[in-house]
Design a protein around this motif. Structure first.
Motif, PDB file in Angstrom:
ATOM      1  N   GLY A 192      21.483  10.473   8.257  1.00  0.00           N
ATOM      2  CA  GLY A 192      22.564  10.447   9.226  1.00  0.00           C
ATOM      3  C   GLY A 192      22.387   9.343  10.249  1.00  0.00           C
ATOM      4  N   GLN A 193      23.283   9.351  11.250  1.00  0.00           N
ATOM      5  CA  GLN A 193      23.311   8.285  12.242  1.00  0.00           C
ATOM      6  C   GLN A 193      22.289   8.470  13.354  1.00  0.00           C
ATOM      7  N   ASN A 194      21.896   9.703  13.631  1.00  0.00           N
ATOM      8  CA  ASN A 194      20.976   9.960  14.734  1.00  0.00           C
ATOM      9  C   ASN A 194      19.773  10.760  14.217  1.00  0.00           C
ATOM     10  N   CYS A 195      18.787  10.023  13.705  1.00  0.00           N
ATOM     11  CA  CYS A 195      17.619  10.699  13.156  1.00  0.00           C
ATOM     12  C   CYS A 195      16.501   9.693  12.957  1.00  0.00           C
ATOM     13  N   THR A 196      15.357  10.212  12.553  1.00  0.00           N
ATOM     14  CA  THR A 196      14.193   9.376  12.240  1.00  0.00           C
ATOM     15  C   THR A 196      13.625   9.832  10.902  1.00  0.00           C
ATOM     16  N   TYR A 197      13.365   8.864  10.025  1.00  0.00           N
ATOM     17  CA  TYR A 197      12.735   9.235   8.757  1.00  0.00           C
ATOM     18  C   TYR A 197      11.576   8.301   8.451  1.00  0.00           C
ATOM     19  N   PHE A 198      10.707   8.752   7.561  1.00  0.00           N
ATOM     20  CA  PHE A 198       9.469   8.061   7.244  1.00  0.00           C
ATOM     21  C   PHE A 198       9.412   7.800   5.735  1.00  0.00           C
ATOM     22  N   VAL A 199       8.969   6.593   5.394  1.00  0.00           N
ATOM     23  CA  VAL A 199       8.867   6.230   3.978  1.00  0.00           C
ATOM     24  C   VAL A 199       7.552   5.483   3.762  1.00  0.00           C
ATOM     25  N   ASN A 200       6.821   5.841   2.732  1.00  0.00           N
ATOM     26  CA  ASN A 200       5.593   5.158   2.335  1.00  0.00           C
ATOM     27  C   ASN A 200       5.860   4.345   1.077  1.00  0.00           C
ATOM     28  N   ILE A 201       5.455   3.076   1.087  1.00  0.00           N
ATOM     29  CA  ILE A 201       5.762   2.187  -0.029  1.00  0.00           C
ATOM     30  C   ILE A 201       4.517   1.391  -0.407  1.00  0.00           C
ATOM     31  N   ASP A 202       4.259   1.279  -1.701  1.00  0.00           N
ATOM     32  CA  ASP A 202       3.239   0.378  -2.221  1.00  0.00           C
ATOM     33  C   ASP A 202       3.906  -0.960  -2.489  1.00  0.00           C
ATOM     34  N   SER A 203       3.423  -2.014  -1.823  1.00  0.00           N
ATOM     35  CA  SER A 203       4.057  -3.319  -1.962  1.00  0.00           C
ATOM     36  C   SER A 203       2.986  -4.404  -1.896  1.00  0.00           C
ATOM     37  N   PHE A 204       3.261  -5.476  -1.165  1.00  0.00           N
ATOM     38  CA  PHE A 204       2.344  -6.616  -1.115  1.00  0.00           C
ATOM     39  C   PHE A 204       2.248  -7.130   0.315  1.00  0.00           C
ATOM     40  N   THR A 205       1.243  -7.966   0.548  1.00  0.00           N
ATOM     41  CA  THR A 205       1.107  -8.702   1.797  1.00  0.00           C
ATOM     42  C   THR A 205       0.336  -9.983   1.499  1.00  0.00           C
ATOM     43  N   PHE A 206       0.228 -10.831   2.507  1.00  0.00           N
ATOM     44  CA  PHE A 206      -0.587 -12.040   2.389  1.00  0.00           C
ATOM     45  C   PHE A 206      -1.727 -11.918   3.390  1.00  0.00           C
ATOM     46  N   SER A 207      -2.948 -11.858   2.870  1.00  0.00           N
ATOM     47  CA  SER A 207      -4.127 -11.787   3.713  1.00  0.00           C
ATOM     48  C   SER A 207      -4.633 -13.204   3.954  1.00  0.00           C
ATOM     49  N   CYS A 208      -4.559 -13.651   5.219  1.00  0.00           N
ATOM     50  CA  CYS A 208      -4.831 -15.053   5.535  1.00  0.00           C
ATOM     51  C   CYS A 208      -6.108 -15.208   6.347  1.00  0.00           C
ATOM     52  N   GLN A 209      -6.952 -16.125   5.900  1.00  0.00           N
ATOM     53  CA  GLN A 209      -8.155 -16.520   6.625  1.00  0.00           C
ATOM     54  C   GLN A 209      -7.858 -17.826   7.345  1.00  0.00           C
ATOM     55  N   PHE A 253      -5.988 -19.968   4.643  1.00  0.00           N
ATOM     56  CA  PHE A 253      -6.046 -19.742   3.202  1.00  0.00           C
ATOM     57  C   PHE A 253      -5.547 -18.328   2.978  1.00  0.00           C
ATOM     58  N   CYS A 254      -4.405 -18.194   2.305  1.00  0.00           N
ATOM     59  CA  CYS A 254      -3.720 -16.902   2.187  1.00  0.00           C
ATOM     60  C   CYS A 254      -3.779 -16.388   0.754  1.00  0.00           C
ATOM     61  N   THR A 255      -4.156 -15.127   0.610  1.00  0.00           N
ATOM     62  CA  THR A 255      -4.303 -14.507  -0.695  1.00  0.00           C
ATOM     63  C   THR A 255      -3.316 -13.348  -0.817  1.00  0.00           C
ATOM     64  N   PRO A 256      -2.503 -13.329  -1.865  1.00  0.00           N
ATOM     65  CA  PRO A 256      -1.616 -12.171  -2.072  1.00  0.00           C
ATOM     66  C   PRO A 256      -2.430 -10.918  -2.357  1.00  0.00           C
ATOM     67  N   MET A 257      -2.038  -9.822  -1.732  1.00  0.00           N
ATOM     68  CA  MET A 257      -2.741  -8.552  -1.877  1.00  0.00           C
ATOM     69  C   MET A 257      -1.730  -7.422  -2.049  1.00  0.00           C
ATOM     70  N   GLN A 258      -2.165  -6.362  -2.746  1.00  0.00           N
ATOM     71  CA  GLN A 258      -1.389  -5.144  -2.713  1.00  0.00           C
ATOM     72  C   GLN A 258      -1.599  -4.472  -1.357  1.00  0.00           C
ATOM     73  N   ALA A 259      -0.577  -3.776  -0.888  1.00  0.00           N
ATOM     74  CA  ALA A 259      -0.671  -3.156   0.432  1.00  0.00           C
ATOM     75  C   ALA A 259       0.125  -1.867   0.455  1.00  0.00           C
ATOM     76  N   ARG A 260      -0.273  -0.994   1.341  1.00  0.00           N
ATOM     77  CA  ARG A 260       0.411   0.283   1.558  1.00  0.00           C
ATOM     78  C   ARG A 260       1.126   0.226   2.904  1.00  0.00           C
ATOM     79  N   TYR A 261       2.437   0.427   2.882  1.00  0.00           N
ATOM     80  CA  TYR A 261       3.247   0.397   4.103  1.00  0.00           C
ATOM     81  C   TYR A 261       3.702   1.807   4.447  1.00  0.00           C
TER      82      TYR A 261
END
Length: 340
Positions: A19-36, A103-111
């Motif tokens: 709905g228009q006035n609420c809060t919800y939570f979602v967990n997603i397995d995706s990616f990120t870039f881990s940079c040194q 130096f950036c490495t693609p990684m799996q990540a949990r959001y």
């Protein structure tokens, strides 16, 4: 999807799951870039420009290159990135913006996303945890039969996002002139501020945070697609308006109103008792009796007929009293004998 999230620098409108006035939570397995940060870049990555000899050379303000061949389409391949705040302006304020390398490495990540909807406005916050190295697009499923849907899905989105960062923004100078070269969409990055005019300038913000934020924005945008995201749960809480009151703040206006009403009631009772010697009531009989009589009927007929010749219609004064024969009603002052 990746381009929309990158160019806008923000998360696009997400579904209204609750709905228009609420809060919800979602967990997603995706990616990120881990940079040194602070790494040594490959030779020539940031150009060959020498300020002591400004007539020759290539000055690079952004350059992101893969460690291998781009034609491999490998989502696990890291990349170097270098950036420099500057412009073809002398002098230039080097104290603004940032410059550096990574130096950036693609990684799996949990959001873990928290999406709040309130009156049509969207607020998104998240936490991100890198989990393990990125799967190659050819990684097989648990049965060893075919590439896993997760590897294909996350790998394809990571590839598209990384592609937006690759390329260079540079300028080449020689005795013949100044030649700008833009072969990277990083020119549209939200963490870059470009000055216009004939002499462009590049002012970089927090590049590392910008790269990580880009991956998060792309991941959040995937909620608009039916991708059957694994390990995803959706909960929501309904927002309810709760009002709290302070008694002193309410008693001030309400107390004044109640006091005025009480005074009006007391005054009304006093007037009714003081000027009602004949014990008149609000009954229909008493109302008709005091408002329609021989003294008032001529005025009523004139009014109903549309004739207002009698000055009593506008300036007459009346009083309540004995009309004779025990009849109480309103009449003109002349009707009553002056009281002794």
């Amino acid at each position: 999807m990746a381009e929309s999230a990158f160019y806008g620098g923000a998360i696009m409108p997400l579904p209204d799951y609750c709905g228009q006035n609420c809060t919800y939570f979602v967990n997603i397995d995706s990616f990120t870039f881990s940079c040194q940060t602070g790494v040594t870049l490959p030779d020539g990555q940031m150009g060959t420009y020498d300020r002591d000899q400004p007539s020759f050379g290539i000055e690079t303000f952004w350059n992101a290159t893969l460690t291998g061949s781009e034609s491999d389409h490998d989502p696990t391949m890291p990349f170097y990135v270098g950036w420099a705040t500057g412009a073809m302006v002398v002098p230039f304020d080097d104290s603004i913006g940032s410059s550096g390398s990574a130096f950036c490495t693609p990684m799996q990540a949990r959001y873990e996303f928290q999406i709040q909807k309130f009156n049509g406005l969207q607020t998104v916050s998240y936490t991100m945890t890198p989990t393990e190295p990125m799967l190659v697009a050819t990684a097989y499923d648990e049965n060893g039969e075919q590439p896993s849907a997760k590897a294909l899905r996350v790998g394809a989105v990571a590839l598209a996002t990384r592609q937006l960062l690759l390329g260079a923004l540079s300028v080449r100078t020689d005795p013949g002139g100044v030649y700008w070269s833009f072969n990277s969409t990083a020119r549209a990055a939200s963490f870059l501020s470009m000055g216009g005019g004939n002499l462009l300038q590049f002012v970089w913000g927090d590049v590392i945070k910008g790269i990580e934020q880009t991956a998060a924005n792309v991941t959040a945008s995937m909620l608009n697609m039916d991708l059957d995201l694994q390990n995803s749960t959706c909960l929501y809480t309904q927002t309810q308006l709760v009002y709290t009151y302070q008694r002193p703040n309410l008693w001030a206006p309400y107390g004044i109103a109640l006091f005025v009403v009480a005074l009006a009631l007391i005054f009304g009772v006093f007037v009714f008792l003081r000027y009602n010697p004949d014990d008149l009531t609000t009954s229909f009989t008493d109302t008709i009796g005091i408002t329609r009589n021989r003294d008032l009927d001529p005025l009523a007929r004139l009014r109903d007929g549309g004739v207002e010749a009698d000055p009593m219609l506008r300036s007459g004064k009346f009083r309540l009293g004995d009309m004779g024969q025990g009849h109480i009603g309103y009449g003109s002052f002349e009707k009553f004998e002056p009281e002794s």
